[in-house]
Scaffold this active site. Sequence first.
Site, mmCIF file in Angstrom:
data_model
loop_
_atom_site.group_PDB
_atom_site.id
_atom_site.type_symbol
_atom_site.label_atom_id
_atom_site.label_comp_id
_atom_site.label_asym_id
_atom_site.label_seq_id
_atom_site.Cartn_x
_atom_site.Cartn_y
_atom_site.Cartn_z
ATOM 1 N N HIS A 187 0.553 -1.371 0.226
ATOM 2 C CA HIS A 187 -0.438 -0.544 0.501
ATOM 3 C C HIS A 187 0.202 1.422 0.421
ATOM 4 O O HIS A 187 0.593 2.246 -0.488
ATOM 5 C CB HIS A 187 -0.791 -0.366 1.402
ATOM 6 C CG HIS A 187 -1.765 1.175 1.148
ATOM 7 N ND1 HIS A 187 -2.942 0.591 0.475
ATOM 8 C CD2 HIS A 187 -1.851 2.606 1.261
ATOM 9 C CE1 HIS A 187 -3.646 1.873 0.610
ATOM 10 N NE2 HIS A 187 -2.238 3.315 1.216
ATOM 11 N N ARG A 285 -8.754 -0.821 -14.940
ATOM 12 C CA ARG A 285 -8.969 -1.746 -14.249
ATOM 13 C C ARG A 285 -9.979 -1.652 -13.796
ATOM 14 O O ARG A 285 -10.832 -1.358 -13.054
ATOM 15 C CB ARG A 285 -8.043 -1.858 -13.480
ATOM 16 C CG ARG A 285 -6.376 -2.168 -13.282
ATOM 17 C CD ARG A 285 -5.285 -1.638 -11.493
ATOM 18 N NE ARG A 285 -4.501 -2.255 -11.563
ATOM 19 C CZ ARG A 285 -3.057 -1.523 -12.007
ATOM 20 N NH1 ARG A 285 -3.260 -0.099 -11.937
ATOM 21 N NH2 ARG A 285 -2.087 -2.035 -11.715
ATOM 22 N N ARG A 321 -9.102 -3.274 -19.613
ATOM 23 C CA ARG A 321 -9.525 -4.536 -19.362
ATOM 24 C C ARG A 321 -10.306 -5.127 -18.551
ATOM 25 O O ARG A 321 -10.779 -4.873 -18.000
ATOM 26 C CB ARG A 321 -8.095 -4.496 -18.052
ATOM 27 C CG ARG A 321 -7.902 -6.438 -17.930
ATOM 28 C CD ARG A 321 -6.425 -6.582 -16.948
ATOM 29 N NE ARG A 321 -6.521 -6.147 -15.747
ATOM 30 C CZ ARG A 321 -5.115 -5.825 -14.397
ATOM 31 N NH1 ARG A 321 -4.706 -6.125 -15.112
ATOM 32 N NH2 ARG A 321 -5.870 -5.093 -13.113
ATOM 33 N N GLU A 410 1.520 -11.920 -18.084
ATOM 34 C CA GLU A 410 1.963 -11.618 -16.909
ATOM 35 C C GLU A 410 2.449 -13.002 -16.400
ATOM 36 O O GLU A 410 2.377 -13.373 -15.171
ATOM 37 C CB GLU A 410 0.730 -10.539 -16.226
ATOM 38 C CG GLU A 410 -0.377 -11.099 -16.596
ATOM 39 C CD GLU A 410 -1.269 -9.969 -15.933
ATOM 40 O OE1 GLU A 410 -1.222 -9.271 -14.875
ATOM 41 O OE2 GLU A 410 -2.699 -10.210 -15.597
ATOM 42 N N ASN A 433 4.215 -6.687 -12.428
ATOM 43 C CA ASN A 433 4.046 -6.672 -10.996
ATOM 44 C C ASN A 433 3.474 -8.276 -11.469
ATOM 45 O O ASN A 433 4.510 -9.217 -10.512
ATOM 46 C CB ASN A 433 2.802 -5.862 -10.620
ATOM 47 C CG ASN A 433 2.486 -4.350 -10.832
ATOM 48 O OD1 ASN A 433 3.510 -4.002 -11.029
ATOM 49 N ND2 ASN A 433 1.639 -3.805 -10.775
ATOM 50 N N ASP A 434 2.469 -8.982 -12.289
ATOM 51 C CA ASP A 434 2.559 -10.521 -11.308
ATOM 52 C C ASP A 434 3.261 -11.054 -12.277
ATOM 53 O O ASP A 434 3.980 -12.109 -12.334
ATOM 54 C CB ASP A 434 1.089 -10.400 -12.612
ATOM 55 C CG ASP A 434 -0.018 -10.292 -10.996
ATOM 56 O OD1 ASP A 434 0.207 -10.497 -10.570
ATOM 57 O OD2 ASP A 434 -1.025 -9.968 -11.972
ATOM 58 N N ARG A 444 3.720 -10.770 -4.481
ATOM 59 C CA ARG A 444 3.979 -9.759 -4.585
ATOM 60 C C ARG A 444 2.811 -8.880 -3.420
ATOM 61 O O ARG A 444 4.130 -7.128 -3.575
ATOM 62 C CB ARG A 444 3.014 -8.772 -5.801
ATOM 63 C CG ARG A 444 1.660 -9.042 -6.400
ATOM 64 C CD ARG A 444 0.537 -8.781 -7.524
ATOM 65 N NE ARG A 444 0.825 -8.067 -7.383
ATOM 66 C CZ ARG A 444 0.254 -7.032 -8.487
ATOM 67 N NH1 ARG A 444 -0.622 -8.255 -9.292
ATOM 68 N NH2 ARG A 444 -0.324 -5.929 -8.265
ATOM 69 N N CYS A 481 2.304 -2.503 -18.750
ATOM 70 C CA CYS A 481 1.532 -1.601 -17.539
ATOM 71 C C CYS A 481 0.804 -2.220 -16.099
ATOM 72 O O CYS A 481 0.517 -1.248 -15.566
ATOM 73 C CB CYS A 481 -0.262 -1.441 -18.029
ATOM 74 S SG CYS A 481 -0.208 -2.940 -18.067
#
Length: 552
Positions: A187, A285, A321, A410, A433-434, A444, A481
């Site tokens: 966060h 998203r 997405r 990803e 990220n993934d 993650r 992204c």
Amino acid sequence: MAVISGVGVSSGRAAGPVVRMPDPVGEPPAGATLPDGADVAAEGARIAAAAEQVRADLERRAAAAHGDGVAVLEATALMAADPTLVTAAQKKLSDGTSAPRAVWDAAAEVQAMLESLGGYMAERARDVADVRDRIVAVLDGRPAPGVPERAEPFVLVAHDLAPADTATLDPATCLALVTEGGGPTSHTAILARALGLPAVVAAAGILDVAEDTVVLVDGGAGTIQPDPPDDVVAQVRAAAARVLTFDGTGRTSDGHRVQLLANVGDPKGAAAAAEAGAEGVGLFRTEFCFLDRAEEPSVDEQVAQYTAVLAPFAGKKVVVRTLDAGADKPLPFLTDASEANPALGVRGYRTAWRHPEVLDHQLEAIARAGEASGAEVWVMAPMISTPAEAADFVARAATFGLATAGVMVEVPALALTPDHLMAKVAFASLGTNDLTQYTMAADRLLGDLAELSDGWQPAVLRLVHLTAEAGLQAERPVGVCGEAAADPALAVVLTGLGVTSLSMTARAIPDVAATLLSVTRAECVRLAELALSAPDAKAARAAVHAELPPLG
Ligand code: PEP
Ligand code: MG
């Protein structure tokens, strides 16, 4: 003091005195009793006075706050003004319970009562806990929980930051964030990037730096230097005062185009991205619109939501997405909460195996929203593992008239078969990220694995390279992204690896744009080679930073 290293998660440099987040208010020991000779009436008055002090403090802070923080503080102030908690706590004093323990126990009762009412009232149980902690802190003579108030700008240092801690963070006074815990997608990291604050997470040893020590935080390099030289502090402050803007055309100094796009999740974010001059949206998203829903939203409702997001980008590209439900973003109408390993479970596109109708409804809504808004809609699916899945998705999108259909890359398996993939799709977008999580086998969300969960990992960069090269061969755009795109030095590397667009939080665009403009395409390629051949993420980052003058 020696330089402290962590993982830089939001670039930029800032210098200022350390201010520590106060330790959380712990539960007073069960059975704690009034001190000898204490007077019940006086202790009752002390509780009432503490609650009044908390209310006044929260109202004053709400009046001075900005954005989302105002509503959070006002709701908590309202709860502090309600006499229910104070009255219940005062009653408990008569059997000899100490004032802090009485407040604690009374708060538990009030919370249980609110929770039993359900809905809006149940959500207020969180505010009761906040008010309880604040009253207990006053009674114990300790600092109030949450971000300390300071007139002078400061560097906030914490073990880790929770959403509630940061709702009231004011970027005008908080210069940078440093946490001992947390990871690149924690966060703290997401918030820091959204606010445009330099941030370093997983900085072991930062809690040993004394309050008020001046530190230089370099969010790009992931370092914290205590007591930096005065001239360096002056330089950093002068640089921070310069306002960077983006002219709307991402490019290197020799004119090689790299589209700079925004990641958005709701209409407010889309409006902010348009204002920041984003060339379009590289990742919408859609699941962020429906995270609190037990039931699938109707097609009409989806059309309304998507149209509101697309509208500021009429005539521009918006990559929508489809629902990426699962793992850290469960949607009760699509995902199974009992999965033992949700990051590897039925998430993203895989949910369409069981619920193809939900995907069809969404594709219909996206097509309608595209027409209503005039945006140039591209559509993509998350969590695709094979070229065959990609082909299925593209065919499905086509039945709704969505001609520009692609997928997120990803999952390492897909990045390793990019030639087959490019034959099936109009474009691809790397979700670093993934891709990092699955390549490094590192959750993650876990701060302890921050060093592994790093987009600078050469293994991840090699997968990016394979995908981008295949895209160039097949003349298919390949963007990034994931959070990696928001790191200016890494953006240079990604450009050198061959990606054609970078999508990030709108706040990061000016920094990334300025850094790209400081290098030629050939320099991007050379820096990418340096990063690719490094033995680990730390070495890759250091090698590139050392060669990149504006950040070095
Ligand atoms: C990613 O995985 O990099 C990505 C952009 O998607 P999300 O963070 O929403 O999983
Ligand atoms: Mg993802």
